[in-house]
Design an enzyme around this catalytic site. Sequence first.
Site, PDB file in Angstrom:
ATOM      1  CG  MET A   1       9.016   8.087  -6.626  1.00  0.00           C
ATOM      2  SD  MET A   1       7.529   8.718  -7.452  1.00  0.00           S
ATOM      3  CE  MET A   1       8.279   9.450  -8.911  1.00  0.00           C
TER       4      MET A   1
ATOM      5  N   GLY B   1       0.442   9.659   4.478  1.00  0.00           N
ATOM      6  CA  GLY B   1       0.522  11.032   3.997  1.00  0.00           C
ATOM      7  C   GLY B   1       1.840  11.361   3.335  1.00  0.00           C
ATOM      8  CG  ASN B   2       5.683  13.791   2.639  1.00  0.00           C
ATOM      9  OD1 ASN B   2       6.798  13.300   2.442  1.00  0.00           O
ATOM     10  ND2 ASN B   2       5.440  15.062   2.380  1.00  0.00           N
TER      11      ASN B   2
ATOM     12  CD  GLN C   1       3.452   2.101  10.488  1.00  0.00           C
ATOM     13  OE1 GLN C   1       2.248   1.814  10.470  1.00  0.00           O
ATOM     14  NE2 GLN C   1       4.163   2.220   9.384  1.00  0.00           N
TER      15      GLN C   1
ATOM     16  CG  HIS D   1       1.736   7.742  -1.443  1.00  0.00           C
ATOM     17  ND1 HIS D   1       2.788   8.587  -1.189  1.00  0.00           N
ATOM     18  CD2 HIS D   1       1.741   6.827  -0.440  1.00  0.00           C
ATOM     19  CE1 HIS D   1       3.392   8.211  -0.077  1.00  0.00           C
ATOM     20  NE2 HIS D   1       2.790   7.147   0.397  1.00  0.00           N
TER      21      HIS D   1
ATOM     22  CG  ASP E   1       7.043  -0.251   2.228  1.00  0.00           C
ATOM     23  OD1 ASP E   1       8.129  -0.007   2.780  1.00  0.00           O
ATOM     24  OD2 ASP E   1       6.282   0.631   1.802  1.00  0.00           O
TER      25      ASP E   1
END
EC number: 6.3.2.1
Length: 291
Positions: free
Chosen positions: A186, A31-32, A61, A37, A152
Amino acid sequence: MDIFSEILPLREQIKAWKREGKRIAFVPTMGNLHEGHLTLIRTAREHADIVVASIFVNPMQFNNADDLTNYPRTLDEDVEKLTAENVDLVFTPTPEIMYPEGLEKQTTVDVPVISTILEGASRPGHFKGVSTVVNKLFNIVQPDVACFGEKDFQQLALIRQMVIDMALDVEIVGVPTVREMDGLAMSSRNNLLTLNERQRAPVLARTMRWISSQMRGGRNDYLSLIEDASDQLRAADLQPDEIFIRDARTLQEPTEETTQAIILMAAFLGQVRLIDNLVVELAAASNDEEE
């Protein structure tokens, strides 16, 4: 757009699409949502007929309880953004849905080696939480393809290895990091920065690019290079957490045969931990003997 928080109705919808021969892409998120995304969503659309997203802040996590508590939760805004991107279905489970017996009794998926090196060494259990929730989401959604951000980098490598080891029938697509105009990668955590911290945040990416230029120029005294980079971060009031230079394919120490390296960086800016990475193309090693 369908919104499901329960597993059973989601599965029924997935089965209906599968019966119609639809190819399903999946984008798991916490989310966010930001432009990074949404780039994953758009990439997913290029690979499938149906796009499914999930929004779940995975407690397994998180090493730090405060980090879990403070993680931004913006479900209404996220749903609006996903609707605007024509996502077909969003899965919004609660921890009770994902872990009905609690975390202590949850069967886990642990990817050896890759989950305990680099960032995994300083965040024990983090990657086990990632691999467990992603594996469970794959079992629920049954996607043909899933998209993950290259920001990531270790997480992406972990998921690729898990898919291989568990013989999962899911194509994994890595999507390049999306950056702000000033170079900052981001991240949902950027929203936690103060105005002053946000102005200093691009130093992380600039320092990473400086390391890259040094490496491409032939510098290979990596320990000294990392220390110099750490000094640059401290000068901007960023606290270095981790700086690694590794072979991009193996995530091990670079060797003379390494032709593509990866810089992996993490630093604290105030209470916010920022991460970034950059692939560096090195001069190809030659094993040819002189004639």
